[in-house]
Scaffold this active site. Structure first.
Site, PDB file in Angstrom:
ATOM      1  NE  ARG A 169      -9.132   8.672   4.825  1.00  0.00           N
ATOM      2  CZ  ARG A 169      -9.437   7.867   5.842  1.00  0.00           C
ATOM      3  NH1 ARG A 169      -8.773   6.760   6.048  1.00  0.00           N
ATOM      4  NH2 ARG A 169     -10.393   8.189   6.684  1.00  0.00           N
ATOM      5  CD  GLU A 212      -7.162  -6.119   3.603  1.00  0.00           C
ATOM      6  OE1 GLU A 212      -7.529  -5.749   2.471  1.00  0.00           O
ATOM      7  OE2 GLU A 212      -6.295  -5.527   4.271  1.00  0.00           O
ATOM      8  CD  GLU A 222      -7.048  -0.310   1.457  1.00  0.00           C
ATOM      9  OE1 GLU A 222      -7.203   0.749   2.103  1.00  0.00           O
ATOM     10  OE2 GLU A 222      -6.208  -1.142   1.754  1.00  0.00           O
ATOM     11  CG  ASP A 276      -2.984   4.643   0.921  1.00  0.00           C
ATOM     12  OD1 ASP A 276      -3.094   4.486  -0.308  1.00  0.00           O
ATOM     13  OD2 ASP A 276      -3.815   4.219   1.751  1.00  0.00           O
ATOM     14  CG  HIS A 277       1.090   6.183   4.790  1.00  0.00           C
ATOM     15  ND1 HIS A 277       0.188   7.160   5.144  1.00  0.00           N
ATOM     16  CD2 HIS A 277       0.553   5.010   5.203  1.00  0.00           C
ATOM     17  CE1 HIS A 277      -0.835   6.609   5.775  1.00  0.00           C
ATOM     18  NE2 HIS A 277      -0.641   5.301   5.818  1.00  0.00           N
ATOM     19  CB  THR A 320      -5.198   4.657   9.746  1.00  0.00           C
ATOM     20  OG1 THR A 320      -5.179   3.624   8.765  1.00  0.00           O
ATOM     21  CG2 THR A 320      -5.125   4.025  11.134  1.00  0.00           C
ATOM     22  CB  THR A 321      -9.106   1.798   7.786  1.00  0.00           C
ATOM     23  OG1 THR A 321      -8.693   2.431   6.584  1.00  0.00           O
ATOM     24  CG2 THR A 321     -10.467   1.183   7.596  1.00  0.00           C
ATOM     25  CG  ASN A 348      -1.770   1.167   1.396  1.00  0.00           C
ATOM     26  OD1 ASN A 348      -1.339   2.284   1.160  1.00  0.00           O
ATOM     27  ND2 ASN A 348      -3.011   0.968   1.813  1.00  0.00           N
ATOM     28  NE  ARG A 407       7.841  21.258   3.305  1.00  0.00           N
ATOM     29  CZ  ARG A 407       9.154  21.447   3.143  1.00  0.00           C
ATOM     30  NH1 ARG A 407       9.679  21.485   1.951  1.00  0.00           N
ATOM     31  NH2 ARG A 407       9.919  21.587   4.192  1.00  0.00           N
ATOM     32  NE  ARG A 417      -7.107  11.378   6.038  1.00  0.00           N
ATOM     33  CZ  ARG A 417      -7.497  10.765   7.163  1.00  0.00           C
ATOM     34  NH1 ARG A 417      -6.677   9.929   7.777  1.00  0.00           N
ATOM     35  NH2 ARG A 417      -8.670  11.005   7.678  1.00  0.00           N
ATOM     36  CG  HIS A 418      -3.386   9.061   1.783  1.00  0.00           C
ATOM     37  ND1 HIS A 418      -4.293   8.386   1.011  1.00  0.00           N
ATOM     38  CD2 HIS A 418      -3.520   8.574   3.047  1.00  0.00           C
ATOM     39  CE1 HIS A 418      -4.941   7.525   1.769  1.00  0.00           C
ATOM     40  NE2 HIS A 418      -4.509   7.621   3.017  1.00  0.00           N
ATOM     41  N   GLY A 432       1.229  -1.407   4.347  1.00  0.00           N
ATOM     42  CA  GLY A 432       1.588  -0.071   3.904  1.00  0.00           C
ATOM     43  C   GLY A 432       2.507   0.687   4.834  1.00  0.00           C
ATOM     44  CG  HIS A 433       2.304   3.581   8.813  1.00  0.00           C
ATOM     45  ND1 HIS A 433       3.064   3.391   9.938  1.00  0.00           N
ATOM     46  CD2 HIS A 433       2.204   4.921   8.644  1.00  0.00           C
ATOM     47  CE1 HIS A 433       3.392   4.569  10.440  1.00  0.00           C
ATOM     48  NE2 HIS A 433       2.889   5.519   9.678  1.00  0.00           N
ATOM     49  CG  HIS A 455      -5.082  -1.647   9.569  1.00  0.00           C
ATOM     50  ND1 HIS A 455      -4.628  -1.029  10.692  1.00  0.00           N
ATOM     51  CD2 HIS A 455      -5.577  -0.668   8.775  1.00  0.00           C
ATOM     52  CE1 HIS A 455      -4.856   0.265  10.610  1.00  0.00           C
ATOM     53  NE2 HIS A 455      -5.427   0.515   9.442  1.00  0.00           N
ATOM     54  N   GLY A 456      -1.624  -2.704  10.065  1.00  0.00           N
ATOM     55  CA  GLY A 456      -0.692  -2.700  11.191  1.00  0.00           C
ATOM     56  C   GLY A 456       0.372  -3.787  11.127  1.00  0.00           C
ATOM     57  CG  HIS A 506      -8.192   4.069   1.664  1.00  0.00           C
ATOM     58  ND1 HIS A 506      -8.325   3.957   3.027  1.00  0.00           N
ATOM     59  CD2 HIS A 506      -9.418   4.445   1.204  1.00  0.00           C
ATOM     60  CE1 HIS A 506      -9.576   4.249   3.374  1.00  0.00           C
ATOM     61  NE2 HIS A 506     -10.254   4.565   2.281  1.00  0.00           N
TER      62      HIS A 506
HETATM   63  N1  PXP Z   1      -5.790  -3.092   4.483  1.00  0.00           N
HETATM   64  C1  PXP Z   1      -6.764  -2.152   4.559  1.00  0.00           C
HETATM   65  C2  PXP Z   1      -8.160  -2.541   4.202  1.00  0.00           C
HETATM   66  C3  PXP Z   1      -6.469  -0.817   4.922  1.00  0.00           C
HETATM   67  O1  PXP Z   1      -7.445   0.096   4.979  1.00  0.00           O
HETATM   68  C4  PXP Z   1      -5.129  -0.485   5.181  1.00  0.00           C
HETATM   69  C5  PXP Z   1      -4.767   0.941   5.509  1.00  0.00           C
HETATM   70  O2  PXP Z   1      -5.119   1.768   4.443  1.00  0.00           O
HETATM   71  C6  PXP Z   1      -4.147  -1.487   5.088  1.00  0.00           C
HETATM   72  C7  PXP Z   1      -4.516  -2.795   4.760  1.00  0.00           C
HETATM   73  C8  PXP Z   1      -2.703  -1.219   5.331  1.00  0.00           C
HETATM   74  O3  PXP Z   1      -2.513  -0.933   6.683  1.00  0.00           O
HETATM   75  P1  PXP Z   1      -1.069  -0.455   7.170  1.00  0.00           P
HETATM   76  O4  PXP Z   1      -0.796   0.859   6.489  1.00  0.00           O
HETATM   77  O5  PXP Z   1      -1.221  -0.327   8.643  1.00  0.00           O
HETATM   78  O6  PXP Z   1      -0.095  -1.512   6.748  1.00  0.00           O
END
Ligand code: PXP
Length: 246
Positions: free
Chosen positions: A46, A152, A71, A10-11, A101-102, A8, A19, A50-51, A214-215, A192-193, A44
């Protein structure tokens, strides 16, 4: 490879939006991830933008070679956008403007009236539909009844659990959820996480075929990439210095 890794990005866009610069480009990041072995790319889009921006999604749709997983919330605007764009996969997620975040999974059971037509519409144009849910039995059963092809499983509570007992409890919930989903013919993803520290136990769960991360990977990339980035900057400065007029 038994488990598909979707990165992912996004970040990368979060840094860019901070910036308002054209860099760093999530599209460039996505290509690097694929070249490094990712099986797919997740973003994602949104509602608050935001990103990731719609333009990023359009370009990614063109250039990602592996699975492109979008997403989004199950809103009319997003569903129309997805049907036009036709990513390989849409993961429906809950979205609250004020969240960082979600935060949780979808209420697939309570939101049946909203989700059922959305799932049918997306599937109708050939998009695989994944529902981001907690692994509890009612949500898994609802996802199957709604006609989704995939769930998921939300690994956020597992990632945040502290202490062996709490971690074991969350892992067991994911184990049960994965088994129940698989038994009903659903593909099973998780995310996630997740980090290099906590992902092995999730990858060890039977039936999990896809991870969305992602993060942690973008955060790690910032750190491991810094020495090279500083080196490049020093070289650029030295180039300027050498060209100074006497
Ligand atoms: N899966 C879903 C459905 C999410 O919404 C996210 C965050 O956008 C992720 C996975 C990735 O989560 P993380 O950035 O914590 O790895």
């Amino acid at each position: 490879m038994e488990i598909a890794l979707h990165v992912n990005v996004d970040h990368v866009a979060t840094l860019r939006q901070a910036r308002g610069t054209p860099y760093p480009d999530p599209v460039e990041a996505a290509l690097l991830c694929e070249r490094a072995g990712a099986d797919g790319v997740t973003v994602h889009l949104r509602e608050d933008r935001r990103h990731i921006q719609p333009r990023d999604v359009r370009v990614l749709r063109e250039v990602v070679r592996g699975t492109f997983n979008l997403e989004c919330a199950a809103t009319e605007a997003m569903v129309a956008f997805a049907c036009e764009l036709r990513p390989d996969q849409v993961t429906l997620v809950p979205e609250r403007r004020e969240e960082r975040t979600t935060e949780g999974g979808l209420d697939a059971q309570g939101q049946r009236g909203v989700l059922e037509p959305v799932v049918a519409r997306l599937r109708g144009v050939g998009i695989r539909v994944s529902l981001f849910i907690a692994g509890d039995p009612a949500q898994v059963d609802a996802a199957a009844q709604l006609g989704a092809e995939q769930v998921e499983l939300h690994t956020g509570d597992y990632a945040n659990a502290r202490g062996d007992a709490a971690v074991a409890r969350e892992l067991d919930a994911l184990f049960q959820g994965a088994g129940r989903a698989h038994a009903q013919g659903l593909r099973v993803a998780a995310g996630h996480g997740l980090t290099t520290r906590n992902v092995p136990a999730v990858a060890a769960l039977p039936h999990v075929v896809e991870l969305n991360i992602g993060h942690a990977v973008i955060s790690e990339a910032v750190l491991v990439g810094l020495p090279e980035a500083v080196h490049c900057l020093r070289e650029a400065i030295a180039r300027g210095y050498r060209s100074r007029r006497p």
